[in-house]
Structures are given as structure tokens and as C-alpha cells.
Design a protein around this motif. Structure first.
Motif, PDB file in Angstrom:
ATOM      1  N   ARG A  92       0.851  -1.191   0.000  1.00  6.80           N
ATOM      2  CA  ARG A  92       0.000   0.000   0.000  1.00  6.80           C
ATOM      3  C   ARG A  92       0.881   1.234   0.000  1.00  6.80           C
ATOM      4  O   ARG A  92       1.781   1.370   0.837  1.00  6.80           O
ATOM      5  CB  ARG A  92      -0.922   0.006   1.219  1.00  6.80           C
ATOM      6  CG  ARG A  92      -1.841   1.216   1.241  1.00  6.80           C
ATOM      7  CD  ARG A  92      -2.929   1.082   2.273  1.00  6.80           C
ATOM      8  NE  ARG A  92      -3.697   2.312   2.379  1.00  6.80           N
ATOM      9  CZ  ARG A  92      -4.796   2.444   3.100  1.00  6.80           C
ATOM     10  NH1 ARG A  92      -5.267   1.407   3.787  1.00  6.80           N
ATOM     11  NH2 ARG A  92      -5.437   3.596   3.164  1.00  6.80           N
ATOM     12  N   VAL A  93       0.660   2.114  -0.940  1.00  7.00           N
ATOM     13  CA  VAL A  93       1.482   3.316  -1.093  1.00  7.00           C
ATOM     14  C   VAL A  93       1.253   4.249   0.089  1.00  7.00           C
ATOM     15  O   VAL A  93       0.111   4.551   0.448  1.00  7.00           O
ATOM     16  CB  VAL A  93       1.167   4.043  -2.415  1.00  7.00           C
ATOM     17  CG1 VAL A  93       1.961   5.344  -2.522  1.00  7.00           C
ATOM     18  CG2 VAL A  93       1.448   3.134  -3.604  1.00  7.00           C
ATOM     19  N   ARG A  94       2.348   4.679   0.695  1.00  2.47           N
ATOM     20  CA  ARG A  94       2.316   5.656   1.787  1.00  2.47           C
ATOM     21  C   ARG A  94       3.095   6.887   1.321  1.00  2.47           C
ATOM     22  O   ARG A  94       4.314   6.820   1.123  1.00  2.47           O
ATOM     23  CB  ARG A  94       2.971   5.088   3.047  1.00  2.47           C
ATOM     24  CG  ARG A  94       2.424   3.745   3.492  1.00  2.47           C
ATOM     25  CD  ARG A  94       1.074   3.855   4.161  1.00  2.47           C
ATOM     26  NE  ARG A  94       0.584   2.563   4.621  1.00  2.47           N
ATOM     27  CZ  ARG A  94      -0.614   2.352   5.141  1.00  2.47           C
ATOM     28  NH1 ARG A  94      -1.451   3.358   5.269  1.00  2.47           N
ATOM     29  NH2 ARG A  94      -0.988   1.152   5.519  1.00  2.47           N
ATOM     30  N   LEU A  95       2.411   7.991   1.152  1.00  6.66           N
ATOM     31  CA  LEU A  95       3.056   9.183   0.606  1.00  6.66           C
ATOM     32  C   LEU A  95       4.185   9.689   1.492  1.00  6.66           C
ATOM     33  O   LEU A  95       5.135  10.296   1.000  1.00  6.66           O
ATOM     34  CB  LEU A  95       2.022  10.287   0.391  1.00  6.66           C
ATOM     35  CG  LEU A  95       1.037  10.057  -0.762  1.00  6.66           C
ATOM     36  CD1 LEU A  95       0.006  11.180  -0.811  1.00  6.66           C
ATOM     37  CD2 LEU A  95       1.773   9.949  -2.091  1.00  6.66           C
ATOM     38  N   GLU A  96       4.093   9.432   2.787  1.00  9.48           N
ATOM     39  CA  GLU A  96       5.123   9.921   3.693  1.00  9.48           C
ATOM     40  C   GLU A  96       6.415   9.113   3.603  1.00  9.48           C
ATOM     41  O   GLU A  96       7.466   9.556   4.080  1.00  9.48           O
ATOM     42  CB  GLU A  96       4.607   9.928   5.139  1.00  9.48           C
ATOM     43  CG  GLU A  96       4.298   8.560   5.716  1.00  9.48           C
ATOM     44  CD  GLU A  96       2.891   8.063   5.408  1.00  9.48           C
ATOM     45  OE1 GLU A  96       2.481   7.068   6.028  1.00  9.48           O
ATOM     46  OE2 GLU A  96       2.219   8.683   4.547  1.00  9.48           O
ATOM     47  N   GLU A 106       3.068   7.441 -11.264  1.00 12.88           N
ATOM     48  CA  GLU A 106       1.611   7.498 -11.294  1.00 12.88           C
ATOM     49  C   GLU A 106       0.975   7.063  -9.962  1.00 12.88           C
ATOM     50  O   GLU A 106       0.040   7.717  -9.489  1.00 12.88           O
ATOM     51  CB  GLU A 106       1.073   6.679 -12.471  1.00 12.88           C
ATOM     52  CG  GLU A 106       1.397   7.332 -13.811  1.00 12.88           C
ATOM     53  CD  GLU A 106       1.100   6.440 -14.996  1.00 12.88           C
ATOM     54  OE1 GLU A 106       0.706   5.269 -14.781  1.00 12.88           O
ATOM     55  OE2 GLU A 106       1.271   6.920 -16.131  1.00 12.88           O
ATOM     56  N   PRO A 107       1.448   5.981  -9.337  1.00 15.81           N
ATOM     57  CA  PRO A 107       0.884   5.634  -8.024  1.00 15.81           C
ATOM     58  C   PRO A 107       1.031   6.754  -6.987  1.00 15.81           C
ATOM     59  O   PRO A 107       0.139   6.954  -6.159  1.00 15.81           O
ATOM     60  CB  PRO A 107       1.676   4.390  -7.617  1.00 15.81           C
ATOM     61  CG  PRO A 107       2.043   3.759  -8.922  1.00 15.81           C
ATOM     62  CD  PRO A 107       2.330   4.919  -9.832  1.00 15.81           C
ATOM     63  N   VAL A 108       2.145   7.490  -7.033  1.00 15.98           N
ATOM     64  CA  VAL A 108       2.336   8.597  -6.098  1.00 15.98           C
ATOM     65  C   VAL A 108       1.306   9.702  -6.363  1.00 15.98           C
ATOM     66  O   VAL A 108       0.714  10.256  -5.433  1.00 15.98           O
ATOM     67  CB  VAL A 108       3.774   9.151  -6.199  1.00 15.98           C
ATOM     68  CG1 VAL A 108       3.917  10.450  -5.422  1.00 15.98           C
ATOM     69  CG2 VAL A 108       4.779   8.121  -5.682  1.00 15.98           C
ATOM     70  N   LEU A 109       1.060  10.000  -7.629  1.00 14.60           N
ATOM     71  CA  LEU A 109       0.061  11.020  -7.974  1.00 14.60           C
ATOM     72  C   LEU A 109      -1.338  10.591  -7.520  1.00 14.60           C
ATOM     73  O   LEU A 109      -2.087  11.370  -6.928  1.00 14.60           O
ATOM     74  CB  LEU A 109       0.045  11.253  -9.488  1.00 14.60           C
ATOM     75  CG  LEU A 109       1.235  11.983 -10.100  1.00 14.60           C
ATOM     76  CD1 LEU A 109       1.154  11.946 -11.616  1.00 14.60           C
ATOM     77  CD2 LEU A 109       1.285  13.425  -9.615  1.00 14.60           C
ATOM     78  N   ILE A 110      -1.673   9.339  -7.784  1.00 13.34           N
ATOM     79  CA  ILE A 110      -3.020   8.847  -7.475  1.00 13.34           C
ATOM     80  C   ILE A 110      -3.231   8.719  -5.971  1.00 13.34           C
ATOM     81  O   ILE A 110      -4.337   8.942  -5.467  1.00 13.34           O
ATOM     82  CB  ILE A 110      -3.266   7.506  -8.189  1.00 13.34           C
ATOM     83  CG1 ILE A 110      -3.234   7.709  -9.711  1.00 13.34           C
ATOM     84  CG2 ILE A 110      -4.609   6.906  -7.771  1.00 13.34           C
ATOM     85  CD1 ILE A 110      -3.206   6.418 -10.505  1.00 13.34           C
ATOM     86  N   ALA A 111      -2.174   8.368  -5.230  1.00 12.42           N
ATOM     87  CA  ALA A 111      -2.300   8.145  -3.783  1.00 12.42           C
ATOM     88  C   ALA A 111      -2.702   9.401  -3.028  1.00 12.42           C
ATOM     89  O   ALA A 111      -3.148   9.315  -1.876  1.00 12.42           O
ATOM     90  CB  ALA A 111      -0.991   7.594  -3.219  1.00 12.42           C
TER      91      ALA A 111
END
Length: 198
Positions: A92-96, A106-111
Motif C-alpha cells: 500500500r502506497v504511503r506518501l510519507e 503514477e501511483p504517487v500522484l493517485i495516492a
């Protein structure tokens, strides 16, 4: 990587020379569709993809879809393979803590808009998303992935280039036979100017 100029031109020597390779790739893709036994999950699965190589506006479409689903009270999760990242998943992508190097840009943008699960195995990623509370799943760039059953597929088309010369890569921009792709597309979104010659 820039698309070859001959992809967007009337069929010429380069496309004809590469046509047998495109035919083979199209046949393999068609065979995968016919023989696949996709996994099912207990929530709806929407797929956003495109039948051609390269970007067509899928990420903005996914983000717009997230907003509409949230407005309807849904809890959408996005499934992606994390193109360009090193993470295999399930993750699961965690922006922090995650960067584009880890999971892809793209996952960073969408998250920033909804939870994102990165996994090369979409069915496994879907199970994680459901376990974490997803009420609906969005497959980002999943038209050519047959491991997870889809309830509806949205095809995003670049209006400027359309389907190019109509050949399968490397002879043209298509990822597989257009006739096969059309069989499971519920909705087409055209981004930009109307398609030329398609």
C-alpha cells in the motif's frame, strides 16, 4: 520513449516489415484472453486502460473516477503494477515514505486522492485492498491484464493519435488486436481532439 513516426502514418515499408512480429504479439494476447481464468473478488472492479502503447490520459481519468465514486459514498482503492518502480508488492502506497523510485510516479500522484495498492499480481493486490476496506476497485492500466475479473472496462483514447496505423506493436501502436479489446469495453473516453482517420 517517443513513438516511431511511422505508427501514425499510412502503412509503409517499416510497418509491413514488422507486421509479422505484431501479428505474433496480437495472437499471444488473444490466446491469453481466451485461456485466462481470472480471479474474482467480492467488490466491483472497474478497469481504466488503453488499447495503445504509451500514455493516453489514464491517470487523470482514474483521478476523476475516484472523485465521482467518493461523492457516491464509495471507498475506492486503486490497483496498479507500479510501472517504473522497484516495489513488487503487495504494497500500500504511503506518501510519507514512498517515492516514485519505489512505486512509480503514477501511483504517487493517485495516492493523493485514494489508497493505492502496488502489486504485479493484480488479483493478490485486490485481495489486500478488500481486506483493508475497499468498497470498489479501480485497475489502473489493466486492459491487458487477465488475472482479475473486471465488471467494466473504460478505454481511454488519445484523440490526437487514435489507433495510429491500426497495427499491433512493434508495427503500430496497438497492444493487441482491436477486435479483441472491443469485446470487453463498456465505455470509451476520448482525450483531446477527435481521432484522425480512425
Amino acid at each position: 520513449m517517443k513513438a516511431p513516426a511511422f505508427w501514425d502514418q499510412p502503412v509503409g515499408p517499416a510497418a509491413l516489415a514488422l507486421w509479422p512480429f505484431g501479428l505474433a504479439i496480437g495472437c499471444v494476447d488473444a490466446l491469453k484472453q481466451v485461456l485466462s481464468r481470472p480471479a474474482r473478488v467480492p467488490v466491483p472492479v472497474l478497469c481504466v486502460g488503453n488499447p495503445t502503447v504509451g500514455g493516453a490520459g489514464k491517470t487523470p481519468t482514474v483521478i476523476a473516477l475516484i472523485a465521482r465514486l467518493k461523492a457516491r459514498g464509495e471507498r475506492p482503492f486503486v490497483l496498479t503494477r507500479g510501472h517504473g518502480g522497484i516495489v513488487q508488492g503487495p504494497h500500500r502506497v504511503r506518501l510519507e515514505q514512498d517515492s516514485a523510485y519505489d512505486v512509480g510516479d503514477e501511483p504517487v500522484l493517485i495516492a493523493a486522492h485514494a489508497p493505492v495498492i502496488v502489486d504485479r499480481d493484480r488479483a493478490r493486490g485486490a485481495k489486500l485492498a478488500v481486506a483493508e476496506g475497499a468498497s470498489i476497485l479501480i485497475m489502473d492500466d489493466g486492459m491487458q491484464n487477465y488475472g482479475l475479473a473486471k465488471d467494466a472496462t473504460i478505454a481511454v483514447i488519445d484523440g490526437g493519435s487514435g489507433f495510429g496505423n491500426g497495427f499491433v506493436t512493434p508495427a503500430g501502436p496497438l497492444r493487441g488486436f482491436l477486435s479483441m479489446a472491443r469485446t470487453h469495453v463498456a465505455l470509451t473516453v476520448l482525450i483531446g481532439e477527435g481521432m484522425r482517420g480512425n
